[in-house]
Design an enzyme around this catalytic site. Structure first.
Site, PDB file in Angstrom:
ATOM      1  N   CYS A   1       6.681  -1.540 -66.710  1.00 22.64           N
ATOM      2  CA  CYS A   1       7.489  -2.338 -65.776  1.00 22.64           C
ATOM      3  C   CYS A   1       8.555  -3.173 -66.478  1.00 22.64           C
ATOM      4  CB  CYS A   1       6.588  -3.257 -64.945  1.00 22.64           C
ATOM      5  SG  CYS A   1       5.485  -2.375 -63.836  1.00 22.64           S
TER       6      CYS A   1
ATOM      7  N   HIS B   1      10.147  -3.743 -56.148  1.00 24.39           N
ATOM      8  CA  HIS B   1       9.857  -3.543 -57.567  1.00 24.39           C
ATOM      9  C   HIS B   1      10.122  -2.086 -57.962  1.00 24.39           C
ATOM     10  CE1 HIS B   1       8.131  -3.766 -61.441  1.00 24.39           C
ATOM     11  NE2 HIS B   1       6.839  -3.816 -61.146  1.00 24.39           N
TER      12      HIS B   1
ATOM     13  N   CYS C   1       4.876  -8.826 -66.528  1.00 18.32           N
ATOM     14  CA  CYS C   1       3.668  -8.119 -66.947  1.00 18.32           C
ATOM     15  C   CYS C   1       3.949  -6.622 -66.950  1.00 18.32           C
ATOM     16  CB  CYS C   1       2.498  -8.450 -66.029  1.00 18.32           C
ATOM     17  SG  CYS C   1       2.743  -7.999 -64.293  1.00 18.32           S
TER      18      CYS C   1
END
Length: 389
Positions: free
Chosen positions: A91, A345, A375
């Site tokens: 990510c 996201h 994260c």
């Protein structure tokens, strides 16, 4: 010593990452190409001056395979003499692209560089790069973690249990994210950073009318009898409503040195002050934002109180709430225009999406220092400190 500054930052609006989403008909190469065209056009720079283009993409398979960043640059019509590469730190891929780009500028390897990212989760679903039956970890990891690693949703549940985060607290946080995002759109806070595409001009996942009461009606998203037996402390409070959705989108920032910016007549938005990346327990997986924040502040020579704005990626509400507990940061300074739970996201694009939002918010709010952290799967996290100029 050379520095690195962001002189332009832009993103697409974020679409729902499923068939029928507003950007589902757009090839991921074209998503990123649109963003690169806007970045170069808004800055006014000659694209031939770019030394490298570093992009982040998580699921590098199918339509996102074979160095998507290179094809996006060429699709945008820019010189084939400019190289490009695609990186994967899950990510945090495009935040890592920013780090690589800025470090190259500071080191003198680059004068002008683009950091960017893209993910089309409607066309290349999450985990598409792991065929059924494939083992991406290998026997050494299996031996080191004999109980087996777990999906991110289970990690989010373990974080909620470890930090005693209630379902009510997570739902309230998620509703606040939607409220802030809706208010930011109404106030025009995103206008300067978003380049409309395919008829979409706002972030498609924002739900202005969401309330904690509505979210309370959702069922747990990851409840599983096997994991319940293994982890009896879990009370199954993570839902689709207090997690980030799946999305399509792209984002990009243009990075150079202050000297080069002055020579080219570019206006810096912020200086890339300090960088950190950390590893953490891959079972909890998503808690690396806590040590990453401590490390980047130490490297920057700053205290938490010196930071005016924070962007902490809202992969799950439990992640940000645990980070808030551990750091003691002021929630009013965190994700002031809403976060990924509301905005979306798109994995590989999220690092530079957060940074785009952050540099524009810094200017709008007169912030001196800002901090971004994300994260990342596998127990990783990036953190970056920005300084206004």
């Amino acid at each position: 010593m050379r520095d690195a500054v962001i002189v332009e930052a832009v993103r697409t609006p974020i679409g729902k990452g499923k068939p029928g989403g507003a950007l589902a008909g757009t090839h991921p190469v074209e998503l990123l190409a649109h963003t690169l065209e806007e970045l170069v056009g808004r800055s006014g720079i000659d694209p031939a001056l770019v030394d490298d283009v570093i992009g982040g993409t998580v699921d590098q398979v199918g339509e996102q395979a074979m160095n998507t960043t290179r094809w996006a640059w060429l699709s945008a019509g820019f010189p084939d003499s400019v190289p490009a590469t695609t990186v994967d730190r899950q990510c945090g891929s495009s935040q890592q692209a920013v780090h690589f780009a800025a470090q190259g500028v500071v080191a003198g390897a680059y004068d002008v560089v683009v950091a960017c990212g893209v993910e089309s989760m409607s066309r290349v679903p999450m985990w598409s790069n792991v065929p059924p039956g494939a083992d991406p970890f290998g026997p050494g990891v299996a031996a080191r973690f004999p109980g087996g690693l777990v999906p991110q949703g289970i990690s989010a549940e373990l974080i909620a249990a470890k930090w005693s985060l209630s379902r009510e607290a997570m739902d309230a946080f998620a509703a606040e994210s939607h409220g802030r995002a809706a208010a930011a759109w109404s106030a025009g806070a995103f206008d300067a950073e978003v380049a409309p595409l395919a008829g979409l001009s706002t972030d498609e996942s924002v739900r202005p009318t969401t309330t904690p009461e509505i979210l309370a009606g959702l069922r747990p998203a990851f409840a599983d009898p096997g994991y319940a037996e293994r982890f009896p402390q879990i009370d199954w409070s993570v839902t689709a409503g207090n997690s980030s959705p799946v999305n399509d989108g792209a984002s990009a920032v243009l990075i150079t040195s202050s000297e080069t910016a002055e020579r080219l007549g570019l206006r810096p938005l912020a200086r890339l002050h300090s960088f950190a990346v950390t590893g953490s327990d891959p079972l909890l997986m998503l808690t690396g934002v806590i040590p990453a924040t401590e490390r980047v502040l130490r490297r920057a020579g700053l205290d938490l109180a010196d930071v005016d704005l924070f962007e902490v990626n809202e992969a799950f509400a439990s992640v940000v709430l645990a980070w808030l507990q551990e750091t003691g940061a002021d929630p009013a300074k965190v994700n002031v225009n809403g976060g990924a739970i509301a905005l979306g996201h798109p994995l590989g694009a999220s690092g530079t999406r957060l940074m785009t939002t952050l540099v524009h918010a810094m200017r709008a709010r007169g912030a001196r220092y800002a901090l971004q952290t994300m994260c990342e799967a596998g127990g990783l996290a990036n953190a970056t400190v920005l300084e206004a100029l």
